[in-house]
Write a protein that holds these residues in place. Sequence first.
Motif, PDB file in Angstrom:
ATOM      1  N   ASP A 297     -11.269   4.468  11.734  1.00  0.00           N
ATOM      2  CA  ASP A 297     -10.927   5.670  12.437  1.00  0.00           C
ATOM      3  C   ASP A 297      -9.292   5.794  12.785  1.00  0.00           C
ATOM      4  O   ASP A 297      -8.680   6.652  13.005  1.00  0.00           O
ATOM      5  CB  ASP A 297     -11.567   5.531  13.771  1.00  0.00           C
ATOM      6  N   GLU A 298      -8.625   4.411  12.995  1.00  0.00           N
ATOM      7  CA  GLU A 298      -7.171   4.665  13.473  1.00  0.00           C
ATOM      8  C   GLU A 298      -6.322   4.994  12.309  1.00  0.00           C
ATOM      9  O   GLU A 298      -5.487   5.829  12.345  1.00  0.00           O
ATOM     10  CB  GLU A 298      -6.883   3.134  13.822  1.00  0.00           C
ATOM     11  N   VAL A 299      -6.790   4.826  11.022  1.00  0.00           N
ATOM     12  CA  VAL A 299      -6.268   5.172   9.719  1.00  0.00           C
ATOM     13  C   VAL A 299      -6.204   6.700   9.724  1.00  0.00           C
ATOM     14  O   VAL A 299      -5.341   7.295   9.196  1.00  0.00           O
ATOM     15  CB  VAL A 299      -6.675   4.385   8.511  1.00  0.00           C
TER      16      VAL A 299
ATOM     17  N   VAL B 103       3.154  15.543   0.220  1.00  0.00           N
ATOM     18  CA  VAL B 103       1.613  15.726   0.314  1.00  0.00           C
ATOM     19  C   VAL B 103       1.117  14.340  -0.365  1.00  0.00           C
ATOM     20  O   VAL B 103       0.458  13.497   0.306  1.00  0.00           O
ATOM     21  CB  VAL B 103       1.035  16.795  -0.561  1.00  0.00           C
ATOM     22  N   LEU B 104       1.775  13.923  -1.434  1.00  0.00           N
ATOM     23  CA  LEU B 104       1.424  12.562  -1.971  1.00  0.00           C
ATOM     24  C   LEU B 104       1.753  11.565  -1.280  1.00  0.00           C
ATOM     25  O   LEU B 104       1.092  10.489  -1.314  1.00  0.00           O
ATOM     26  CB  LEU B 104       2.133  12.721  -3.734  1.00  0.00           C
ATOM     27  N   GLY B 105       2.982  11.428  -0.545  1.00  0.00           N
ATOM     28  CA  GLY B 105       3.385  10.574   0.371  1.00  0.00           C
ATOM     29  C   GLY B 105       2.335  10.340   1.354  1.00  0.00           C
ATOM     30  O   GLY B 105       1.906   9.212   1.876  1.00  0.00           O
ATOM     31  N   VAL B 106       1.864  11.354   1.894  1.00  0.00           N
ATOM     32  CA  VAL B 106       0.758  11.331   2.960  1.00  0.00           C
ATOM     33  C   VAL B 106      -0.595  10.764   2.520  1.00  0.00           C
ATOM     34  O   VAL B 106      -1.049   9.848   3.180  1.00  0.00           O
ATOM     35  CB  VAL B 106       0.470  12.929   3.538  1.00  0.00           C
ATOM     36  N   VAL B 107      -0.899  11.175   1.251  1.00  0.00           N
ATOM     37  CA  VAL B 107      -2.007  10.677   0.663  1.00  0.00           C
ATOM     38  C   VAL B 107      -1.665   8.998   0.320  1.00  0.00           C
ATOM     39  O   VAL B 107      -2.582   8.239   0.562  1.00  0.00           O
ATOM     40  CB  VAL B 107      -2.309  11.166  -0.765  1.00  0.00           C
ATOM     41  N   GLU B 108      -0.529   8.579  -0.086  1.00  0.00           N
ATOM     42  CA  GLU B 108      -0.361   7.259  -0.487  1.00  0.00           C
ATOM     43  C   GLU B 108      -0.464   6.407   0.897  1.00  0.00           C
ATOM     44  O   GLU B 108      -0.959   5.318   0.866  1.00  0.00           O
ATOM     45  CB  GLU B 108       0.977   7.189  -1.126  1.00  0.00           C
ATOM     46  N   ARG B 109       0.096   6.981   2.029  1.00  0.00           N
ATOM     47  CA  ARG B 109      -0.061   6.333   3.178  1.00  0.00           C
ATOM     48  C   ARG B 109      -1.448   5.952   3.553  1.00  0.00           C
ATOM     49  O   ARG B 109      -1.522   4.925   4.255  1.00  0.00           O
ATOM     50  CB  ARG B 109       0.760   7.114   4.329  1.00  0.00           C
ATOM     51  N   VAL B 110      -2.249   7.181   3.752  1.00  0.00           N
ATOM     52  CA  VAL B 110      -3.848   6.868   4.285  1.00  0.00           C
ATOM     53  C   VAL B 110      -4.453   5.945   3.143  1.00  0.00           C
ATOM     54  O   VAL B 110      -5.153   4.846   3.518  1.00  0.00           O
ATOM     55  CB  VAL B 110      -4.348   8.105   4.180  1.00  0.00           C
ATOM     56  N   VAL B 111      -3.908   5.989   1.835  1.00  0.00           N
ATOM     57  CA  VAL B 111      -4.907   5.013   0.922  1.00  0.00           C
ATOM     58  C   VAL B 111      -4.429   3.797   1.053  1.00  0.00           C
ATOM     59  O   VAL B 111      -5.168   2.739   1.145  1.00  0.00           O
ATOM     60  CB  VAL B 111      -4.370   5.417  -0.478  1.00  0.00           C
ATOM     61  N   VAL B 112      -3.205   3.427   1.224  1.00  0.00           N
ATOM     62  CA  VAL B 112      -2.757   2.005   1.446  1.00  0.00           C
ATOM     63  C   VAL B 112      -3.102   1.466   2.834  1.00  0.00           C
ATOM     64  O   VAL B 112      -3.377   0.382   2.882  1.00  0.00           O
ATOM     65  CB  VAL B 112      -1.142   1.956   1.407  1.00  0.00           C
ATOM     66  N   ALA B 113      -3.007   2.245   3.988  1.00  0.00           N
ATOM     67  CA  ALA B 113      -3.674   1.887   4.946  1.00  0.00           C
ATOM     68  C   ALA B 113      -5.092   1.568   4.989  1.00  0.00           C
ATOM     69  O   ALA B 113      -5.406   0.460   5.278  1.00  0.00           O
ATOM     70  CB  ALA B 113      -3.421   2.899   6.280  1.00  0.00           C
ATOM     71  N   LEU B 114      -5.987   2.454   4.330  1.00  0.00           N
ATOM     72  CA  LEU B 114      -7.314   1.898   4.054  1.00  0.00           C
ATOM     73  C   LEU B 114      -7.574   0.692   3.181  1.00  0.00           C
ATOM     74  O   LEU B 114      -8.418  -0.122   3.331  1.00  0.00           O
ATOM     75  CB  LEU B 114      -7.946   3.086   3.436  1.00  0.00           C
ATOM     76  N   ASN B 115      -6.437   0.442   2.203  1.00  0.00           N
ATOM     77  CA  ASN B 115      -6.580  -0.747   1.438  1.00  0.00           C
ATOM     78  C   ASN B 115      -6.428  -2.001   2.505  1.00  0.00           C
ATOM     79  O   ASN B 115      -7.068  -2.981   2.297  1.00  0.00           O
ATOM     80  CB  ASN B 115      -4.970  -0.863   0.567  1.00  0.00           C
ATOM     81  N   GLY B 116      -5.557  -1.905   3.547  1.00  0.00           N
ATOM     82  CA  GLY B 116      -5.496  -2.857   4.608  1.00  0.00           C
ATOM     83  C   GLY B 116      -6.632  -3.119   5.364  1.00  0.00           C
ATOM     84  O   GLY B 116      -6.887  -4.391   5.758  1.00  0.00           O
ATOM     85  N   VAL B 117      -7.385  -1.936   5.565  1.00  0.00           N
ATOM     86  CA  VAL B 117      -8.673  -2.421   6.225  1.00  0.00           C
ATOM     87  C   VAL B 117      -9.696  -3.004   5.291  1.00  0.00           C
ATOM     88  O   VAL B 117     -10.426  -4.004   5.705  1.00  0.00           O
ATOM     89  CB  VAL B 117      -9.414  -0.768   6.648  1.00  0.00           C
ATOM     90  N   ASN B 118      -9.582  -2.666   3.889  1.00  0.00           N
ATOM     91  CA  ASN B 118     -10.513  -3.380   3.039  1.00  0.00           C
ATOM     92  C   ASN B 118     -10.117  -4.698   2.758  1.00  0.00           C
ATOM     93  O   ASN B 118     -11.038  -5.471   2.881  1.00  0.00           O
ATOM     94  CB  ASN B 118     -10.642  -2.454   1.723  1.00  0.00           C
TER      95      ASN B 118
END
Length: 133
Positions: free
Chosen positions: A45-47, A66-81
């Motif tokens: 949820d924080e991500v 837009v791609l920068g926003v997508v990259e940031r959310v995906v990389v942050a979810l990588n961290g959660v994983n």
Amino acid sequence: MAERPTTSWRHGIAEEAEELAAGTLDPECACMAALFPEELLTATDEVLDAFEGELPGLGEASDEHVLGVVERVVVALNGVNDARNGSAFETGEREQLCDYIDESLAERGVDVPGLTARHGLGRYELTDRWRRW
């Protein structure tokens, strides 16, 4: 607005708890709380909070933004994983997260099919470049 996957996961946990309390579910078959511990839900949820904070105005933004926003959310979810030893998100959860990102962008006016096409990506490959989950 697109429904966050964590909302669905929390609903599943509550539903399972009700079934356990009612005696209609064998405790050995209960798995939702183990699959989605509160720390995973909170971190996800924080991500997603940060992602949603970047959504306003994306319909008029450049592809790179837009791609920068997508990259940031995906990389942050990588961290959660990664914090869960690579096992935070199974196939179903991965699909829900990708759909959520896609739907959230589309709701803000981003032409996701056009964006992916302009960058030589298949329609559903928006997150693939950065995604490790």
